[in-house]
Design a protein around this motif. Sequence first.
Motif, short mmCIF file in Angstrom:
data_model
loop_
_atom_site.label_atom_id
_atom_site.label_comp_id
_atom_site.label_asym_id
_atom_site.label_seq_id
_atom_site.Cartn_x
_atom_site.Cartn_y
_atom_site.Cartn_z
N ASP A 145 0.82 -1.22 0.00
CA ASP A 145 0.00 0.00 0.00
C ASP A 145 0.85 1.27 0.00
N THR A 146 2.11 1.16 0.35
CA THR A 146 2.98 2.33 0.38
C THR A 146 3.33 2.84 -1.02
N VAL A 147 3.10 2.01 -2.05
CA VAL A 147 3.36 2.41 -3.43
C VAL A 147 2.08 3.04 -3.98
N GLU A 148 2.15 4.32 -4.35
CA GLU A 148 0.99 5.02 -4.87
C GLU A 148 0.73 4.62 -6.32
N LEU A 149 -0.48 4.14 -6.58
CA LEU A 149 -0.87 3.74 -7.93
C LEU A 149 -1.70 4.85 -8.56
N HIS A 150 -1.60 4.95 -9.89
CA HIS A 150 -2.37 5.92 -10.66
C HIS A 150 -3.29 5.15 -11.60
N THR A 151 -4.53 5.57 -11.67
CA THR A 151 -5.52 4.90 -12.53
C THR A 151 -5.31 5.30 -13.98
N ILE A 152 -5.41 4.31 -14.87
CA ILE A 152 -5.37 4.59 -16.30
C ILE A 152 -6.81 4.79 -16.74
N TYR B 275 -1.15 2.10 -12.69
CA TYR B 275 0.28 2.05 -13.01
C TYR B 275 1.07 2.88 -12.03
N VAL B 276 2.35 2.64 -12.05
CA VAL B 276 3.33 3.44 -11.33
C VAL B 276 4.56 3.49 -12.23
N VAL B 277 5.21 4.63 -12.27
CA VAL B 277 6.44 4.76 -13.05
C VAL B 277 7.60 4.60 -12.08
N VAL B 278 8.44 3.60 -12.36
CA VAL B 278 9.59 3.31 -11.52
C VAL B 278 10.84 3.53 -12.36
N GLY B 279 11.58 4.59 -12.05
CA GLY B 279 12.73 4.94 -12.88
C GLY B 279 12.24 5.28 -14.27
N VAL C 193 2.52 -1.77 -14.93
CA VAL C 193 1.07 -1.85 -15.03
C VAL C 193 0.58 -2.85 -13.98
N VAL C 194 -0.48 -2.43 -13.26
CA VAL C 194 -0.94 -3.16 -12.08
C VAL C 194 -2.44 -3.41 -12.16
N GLU C 195 -2.88 -4.56 -11.68
CA GLU C 195 -4.30 -4.83 -11.46
C GLU C 195 -4.70 -4.08 -10.21
N PRO C 196 -5.61 -3.11 -10.31
CA PRO C 196 -5.91 -2.30 -9.13
C PRO C 196 -6.51 -3.07 -7.96
N GLY C 197 -7.35 -4.05 -8.22
CA GLY C 197 -8.00 -4.80 -7.14
C GLY C 197 -7.03 -5.62 -6.30
N THR C 198 -6.04 -6.19 -6.96
CA THR C 198 -5.09 -7.06 -6.26
C THR C 198 -3.74 -6.40 -6.01
#
Length: 102
Positions: A62-69, A80-84, A89-94
């Motif tokens: 949960d400490t990683v902030e996700l952004h909705t596409i 998603y989250v941009v790392v470097g 790309v992330v499944e928001p529910g899981t």
Amino acid sequence: MRAQLLVASLLIAPSTGASFAQDVLLGPAQETIIREYVVRERVVPIEPLPDVDFSVGTVLPDTVELHTIEQPDLDGGYSYVVVGERTVVVEPGTRRIIHIME
């Protein structure tokens, strides 16, 4: 004999590479939509975190902030989250990483 080797290598390949699994989940058209969206949104990249493995299949804390596409042309809801320089790309529910774009 060559045909048997080819079939055997095709059966083994899906289990050996994350990049193969990535291609199954998101095709080139979807990647283009996501890439253009991320560039347009100008999200500030985060630095890789030492205690988080940013690879396909990892569930992000949960400490990683996700952004909705928010793209109507994109099937499925993704975050998603941009790392470097990579877009993760992330499944928001899981919160599970499903694809990484270099």
